[in-house]
Design a protein around this motif. Structure first.
Motif, PDB file in Angstrom:
ATOM      1  N   THR A  63       0.705  -1.323   0.093  1.00 42.69           N
ATOM      2  CA  THR A  63      -0.028   0.109  -0.102  1.00 42.69           C
ATOM      3  C   THR A  63       0.941   1.328   0.032  1.00 42.69           C
ATOM      4  O   THR A  63       0.602   2.217  -0.974  1.00 42.69           O
ATOM      5  CB  THR A  63      -1.110   0.109   1.347  1.00 42.69           C
ATOM      6  N   VAL A  66       2.562   1.648  -3.497  1.00 42.03           N
ATOM      7  CA  VAL A  66       1.669   2.032  -4.398  1.00 42.03           C
ATOM      8  C   VAL A  66       1.143   3.679  -4.404  1.00 42.03           C
ATOM      9  O   VAL A  66       1.078   4.244  -5.172  1.00 42.03           O
ATOM     10  CB  VAL A  66       0.539   1.088  -4.723  1.00 42.03           C
ATOM     11  N   THR A  67       1.042   4.005  -3.134  1.00 41.48           N
ATOM     12  CA  THR A  67       0.882   5.182  -2.933  1.00 41.48           C
ATOM     13  C   THR A  67       2.045   6.105  -3.396  1.00 41.48           C
ATOM     14  O   THR A  67       1.599   7.287  -3.955  1.00 41.48           O
ATOM     15  CB  THR A  67       0.718   5.430  -1.450  1.00 41.48           C
ATOM     16  N   MET A  70       1.887   6.261  -7.128  1.00 42.55           N
ATOM     17  CA  MET A  70       0.749   6.773  -7.888  1.00 42.55           C
ATOM     18  C   MET A  70       0.995   8.440  -7.611  1.00 42.55           C
ATOM     19  O   MET A  70       0.820   9.085  -8.714  1.00 42.55           O
ATOM     20  CB  MET A  70      -0.526   6.568  -7.258  1.00 42.55           C
ATOM     21  N   THR A  92      -5.677   5.120  -3.428  1.00 42.34           N
ATOM     22  CA  THR A  92      -4.920   3.893  -3.144  1.00 42.34           C
ATOM     23  C   THR A  92      -5.374   3.205  -2.027  1.00 42.34           C
ATOM     24  O   THR A  92      -5.343   1.984  -1.794  1.00 42.34           O
ATOM     25  CB  THR A  92      -3.375   4.076  -2.776  1.00 42.34           C
ATOM     26  N   SER A  96      -6.894  -0.245  -1.562  1.00 41.59           N
ATOM     27  CA  SER A  96      -6.067  -1.288  -0.561  1.00 41.59           C
ATOM     28  C   SER A  96      -7.179  -1.768   0.431  1.00 41.59           C
ATOM     29  O   SER A  96      -6.974  -3.051   0.700  1.00 41.59           O
ATOM     30  CB  SER A  96      -4.979  -0.758  -0.213  1.00 41.59           C
TER      31      SER A  96
END
Length: 124
Positions: A63, A66-67, A70, A92, A96
């Motif tokens: 998480t 990906v945060t 992004m 995100t 998640s």
């Protein structure tokens, strides 16, 4: 007026991608260990709370990665930093949370019905 970042966060993009990929590999390995244990001992006899705790750290790593990925990607494509984080973080986190709840529901389904309940090849 357009926003032109002086230095796009390419390094943060790469770090976020690396963190997400390595955490994903850790999550896959942990899931394999849990499933192998369930197959040998029986899923009905396992402790789901322990399994959830084992999966939470790699999932949080995914998480976070990906945060970062992004938000950095939005900045590279021209979003101002505040707007990039205002869009990237909620998207995100919500995604998640949905994946986490689905994973938890699948694990409790296997605990109730056993590993054979996931064998889709044998169903007609």
């Amino acid at each position: 007026m357009y926003y032109y970042p002086s230095q796009p966060p390419y390094l943060l993009l790469i770090i976020g991608l690396f963190a997400a990929l390595t955490s994903g590999l850790a999550l896959a390995g942990t899931l394999k260990v849990i499933v192998n244990k369930w197959q040998s001992d029986g899923a009905e006899k396992s402790n789901s709370q322990l399994s959830i705790k084992q999966l939470s750290v790699p999932f949080l790593g995914i998480t976070a990665g990906v945060t970062l990925f992004m938000c950095s990607g939005f900045e590279i494509f021209g979003f101002p930093p505040l707007l990039a984080y205002a869009v990237g973080i909620p998207v995100t986190i919500l995604t998640s949370l949905l994946v986490w709840f689905q994973l938890g529901s699948m694990m409790s389904f296997v605990e109730r019905r056993g590993m054979q309940s996931l064998d889709l090849d044998s169903m007609n």
